[in-house]
Motif scaffolding. Structure first.
Motif, PDB file in Angstrom:
ATOM      1  N   ASP A   1     -40.371  10.759  20.289  1.00  0.00           N
ATOM      2  CA  ASP A   1     -40.985  10.370  19.008  1.00  0.00           C
ATOM      3  C   ASP A   1     -42.532  10.733  18.798  1.00  0.00           C
ATOM      4  O   ASP A   1     -43.004  10.514  17.738  1.00  0.00           O
ATOM      5  CB  ASP A   1     -41.070   8.778  18.927  1.00  0.00           C
ATOM      6  CG  ASP A   1     -39.729   8.226  18.874  1.00  0.00           C
ATOM      7  OD1 ASP A   1     -38.793   8.781  18.277  1.00  0.00           O
ATOM      8  OD2 ASP A   1     -39.488   6.988  19.252  1.00  0.00           O
ATOM      9  N   ASN A   2     -42.989  11.621  19.494  1.00  0.00           N
ATOM     10  CA  ASN A   2     -44.207  12.234  19.512  1.00  0.00           C
ATOM     11  C   ASN A   2     -44.041  13.301  18.241  1.00  0.00           C
ATOM     12  O   ASN A   2     -44.197  14.430  18.582  1.00  0.00           O
ATOM     13  CB  ASN A   2     -44.932  12.507  20.771  1.00  0.00           C
ATOM     14  CG  ASN A   2     -46.548  12.909  20.705  1.00  0.00           C
ATOM     15  OD1 ASN A   2     -47.034  13.592  19.619  1.00  0.00           O
ATOM     16  ND2 ASN A   2     -47.353  12.883  21.608  1.00  0.00           N
ATOM     17  N   ALA A   3     -44.349  12.938  17.267  1.00  0.00           N
ATOM     18  CA  ALA A   3     -44.368  14.087  15.928  1.00  0.00           C
ATOM     19  C   ALA A   3     -45.365  14.796  16.036  1.00  0.00           C
ATOM     20  O   ALA A   3     -45.131  16.132  15.680  1.00  0.00           O
ATOM     21  CB  ALA A   3     -44.294  13.098  14.625  1.00  0.00           C
ATOM     22  N   GLU A   4     -46.846  14.444  16.360  1.00  0.00           N
ATOM     23  CA  GLU A   4     -47.644  15.622  16.161  1.00  0.00           C
ATOM     24  C   GLU A   4     -47.550  16.594  17.419  1.00  0.00           C
ATOM     25  O   GLU A   4     -47.808  17.675  17.138  1.00  0.00           O
ATOM     26  CB  GLU A   4     -48.903  14.753  16.775  1.00  0.00           C
ATOM     27  CG  GLU A   4     -50.195  15.622  16.519  1.00  0.00           C
ATOM     28  CD  GLU A   4     -51.584  14.741  17.012  1.00  0.00           C
ATOM     29  OE1 GLU A   4     -52.764  15.440  17.159  1.00  0.00           O
ATOM     30  OE2 GLU A   4     -51.515  13.610  16.786  1.00  0.00           O
ATOM     31  N   ARG A   5     -47.062  16.070  18.450  1.00  0.00           N
ATOM     32  CA  ARG A   5     -46.789  17.100  19.749  1.00  0.00           C
ATOM     33  C   ARG A   5     -45.652  18.276  19.271  1.00  0.00           C
ATOM     34  O   ARG A   5     -45.580  19.413  19.681  1.00  0.00           O
ATOM     35  CB  ARG A   5     -46.433  16.158  21.027  1.00  0.00           C
ATOM     36  CG  ARG A   5     -46.707  17.199  22.119  1.00  0.00           C
ATOM     37  CD  ARG A   5     -46.343  16.509  23.222  1.00  0.00           C
ATOM     38  NE  ARG A   5     -46.524  17.186  24.548  1.00  0.00           N
ATOM     39  CZ  ARG A   5     -46.249  16.984  25.817  1.00  0.00           C
ATOM     40  NH1 ARG A   5     -45.873  15.556  25.957  1.00  0.00           N
ATOM     41  NH2 ARG A   5     -46.613  17.670  26.794  1.00  0.00           N
ATOM     42  N   MET A   6     -44.378  17.466  18.720  1.00  0.00           N
ATOM     43  CA  MET A   6     -43.570  18.319  18.161  1.00  0.00           C
ATOM     44  C   MET A   6     -44.145  19.428  17.031  1.00  0.00           C
ATOM     45  O   MET A   6     -43.423  20.662  17.321  1.00  0.00           O
ATOM     46  CB  MET A   6     -42.461  17.581  17.663  1.00  0.00           C
ATOM     47  CG  MET A   6     -41.382  17.098  18.521  1.00  0.00           C
ATOM     48  SD  MET A   6     -40.810  18.224  19.495  1.00  0.00           S
ATOM     49  CE  MET A   6     -39.552  18.975  18.366  1.00  0.00           C
ATOM     50  N   GLU A   7     -44.976  19.047  16.127  1.00  0.00           N
ATOM     51  CA  GLU A   7     -45.370  19.779  15.178  1.00  0.00           C
ATOM     52  C   GLU A   7     -46.096  21.043  15.764  1.00  0.00           C
ATOM     53  O   GLU A   7     -45.935  22.202  15.292  1.00  0.00           O
ATOM     54  CB  GLU A   7     -46.094  19.071  14.120  1.00  0.00           C
ATOM     55  CG  GLU A   7     -46.719  19.938  12.873  1.00  0.00           C
ATOM     56  CD  GLU A   7     -45.515  20.596  12.162  1.00  0.00           C
ATOM     57  OE1 GLU A   7     -45.758  21.570  11.603  1.00  0.00           O
ATOM     58  OE2 GLU A   7     -44.356  19.973  12.150  1.00  0.00           O
ATOM     59  N   ARG A   8     -47.079  20.520  16.897  1.00  0.00           N
ATOM     60  CA  ARG A   8     -47.870  21.689  17.484  1.00  0.00           C
ATOM     61  C   ARG A   8     -47.007  22.817  18.179  1.00  0.00           C
ATOM     62  O   ARG A   8     -47.070  23.850  18.287  1.00  0.00           O
ATOM     63  CB  ARG A   8     -48.868  21.160  18.649  1.00  0.00           C
ATOM     64  CG  ARG A   8     -49.815  20.487  18.062  1.00  0.00           C
ATOM     65  CD  ARG A   8     -50.958  20.309  19.143  1.00  0.00           C
ATOM     66  NE  ARG A   8     -50.691  19.730  20.348  1.00  0.00           N
ATOM     67  CZ  ARG A   8     -50.738  18.213  20.468  1.00  0.00           C
ATOM     68  NH1 ARG A   8     -50.955  17.515  19.572  1.00  0.00           N
ATOM     69  NH2 ARG A   8     -50.391  17.678  21.647  1.00  0.00           N
ATOM     70  N   PHE A   9     -45.695  22.255  18.855  1.00  0.00           N
ATOM     71  CA  PHE A   9     -44.624  23.235  19.437  1.00  0.00           C
ATOM     72  C   PHE A   9     -44.155  23.861  18.639  1.00  0.00           C
ATOM     73  O   PHE A   9     -43.979  25.386  18.639  1.00  0.00           O
ATOM     74  CB  PHE A   9     -43.754  22.272  20.254  1.00  0.00           C
ATOM     75  CG  PHE A   9     -42.997  23.202  21.082  1.00  0.00           C
ATOM     76  CD1 PHE A   9     -43.427  23.894  22.170  1.00  0.00           C
ATOM     77  CD2 PHE A   9     -41.771  23.319  20.644  1.00  0.00           C
ATOM     78  CE1 PHE A   9     -42.525  24.860  22.779  1.00  0.00           C
ATOM     79  CE2 PHE A   9     -40.729  24.066  21.238  1.00  0.00           C
ATOM     80  CZ  PHE A   9     -41.085  24.828  22.476  1.00  0.00           C
TER      81      PHE A   9
END
Length: 293
Positions: free
Chosen positions: A112-120
């Motif tokens: 659920d780490n949306a910030e990490r997913m967006e960076r990726f």
């Protein structure tokens, strides 16, 4: 006998020993001029990078795989270590394409780490920007993509596709979302006829527990990987032991990140740290495949 061993080198002897197991073992394919250029690039790397040569053998690995200046090379899980070697080595007529995992793959990793997913999600643009800076005054072309989103103009253009310490990630979710088989299909499509796939991977013991060796601990088995590649249509050219480390004998409960360079779990345990440092980096298979011509 000792003199002969020293002269030939353990890697050469082990490479010769696997001929019967692997079929044709591909010899060093670089010319003297290509070796000289690669040696100069390696000599120019910072000491922190050179410290890993003892375990990663970039000269021998790239020579075994036949990576040459002017090639278009895709590098999976691309980062600064090999990019800073490949960019100047491939030269102004070459191209380096960074590749990373599919979005559905990383969604399983990141939860659920949306910030990490967006960076990726923005990783291809970030890699291109960083690699363009790493190449300095050179003109090596730079590209990047995620598995599952390979640009059409990449298809059939790649001379060599590298998976260095990256296969365990593709393997671990194969039974859930087909990460390995989907990536192999894209790699096949990206390569020119006769194009090379080079794999360097943390190696699980052949008799290791199947669940433990699935990839989550960093290690996978060599024989099943070779069969998976063959099933995907690739020809197996051979194996080399240049990145083998017999000191690494992992068992259930061990994970690859306990070793150098991470030394995970050793922060507050000097004795454990010393044991792990004495092992070095992981035992690794080095495999070479080809897309049929």
């Amino acid at each position: 006998m000792i003199t002969k061993l020293n002269r030939l080198g353990l890697g050469t002897l082990l490479l010769a020993a696997v001929v019967g197991l692997s079929g044709m073992v591909t010899a060093d394919e670089l010319t003297a001029n290509e070796k000289e250029k690669l040696a100069a690039v390696l000599d120019a790397q910072p000491d922190s990078v050179k410290a890993r040569y003892e375990f990663r053998h970039p000269m021998e690995t790239l020579a075994f795989l036949g990576i040459k200046p002017g090639m278009t090379v895709a590098d999976t899980l691309a980062g600064s270590y090999y990019s800073n070697i490949l960019l100047p080595y491939l030269g102004d007529n070459g191209k380096l394409i960074g590749v990373s995992y599919a979005l559905d793959h990383r969604a399983l990793d990141y939860g659920d780490n949306a910030e990490r997913m967006e960076r990726f999600r923005n990783w291809p643009a970030t890699y291109i920007e960083e690699a363009t800076d790493w190449r300095g005054d050179g003109k090596t072309a730079v590209g990047a993509f995620l598995f599952g989103a390979m640009p059409e103009d990449v298809k059939g253009t790649v001379d060599a596709f590298l998976l260095f310490r990256a296969m365990h990630h593709l393997n671990k979710y194969e039974d859930r979302i087909g990460t390995r088989s989907k990536a192999f299909a894209e790699i096949y499509a990206a390569l020119k006829p006769g194009g090379i796939v080079g794999i360097v991977q943390h190696r699980a013991p052949a008799d290791a527990d199947e669940e433990w060796a699935k990839g989550f601990n960093g290690y996978i088995k060599q024989a099943p990987l070779i069969e998976n590649m063959r099933a995907a249509g690739f020809e197996f050219l051979g194996a080399s032991e240049i990145n083998a480390n017999p000191k690494d004998q992992p068992g259930e409960g061990d994970y690859v990140w306990r070793l150098l360079p991470r030394l995970a779990g050793s922060d507050d345990d000097p004795e454990r740290r010393a044991r792990m440092e004495a092992i070095g980096e992981s035992d690794r298979m080095t495999l070479k495949f080809r897309k049929p011509e």
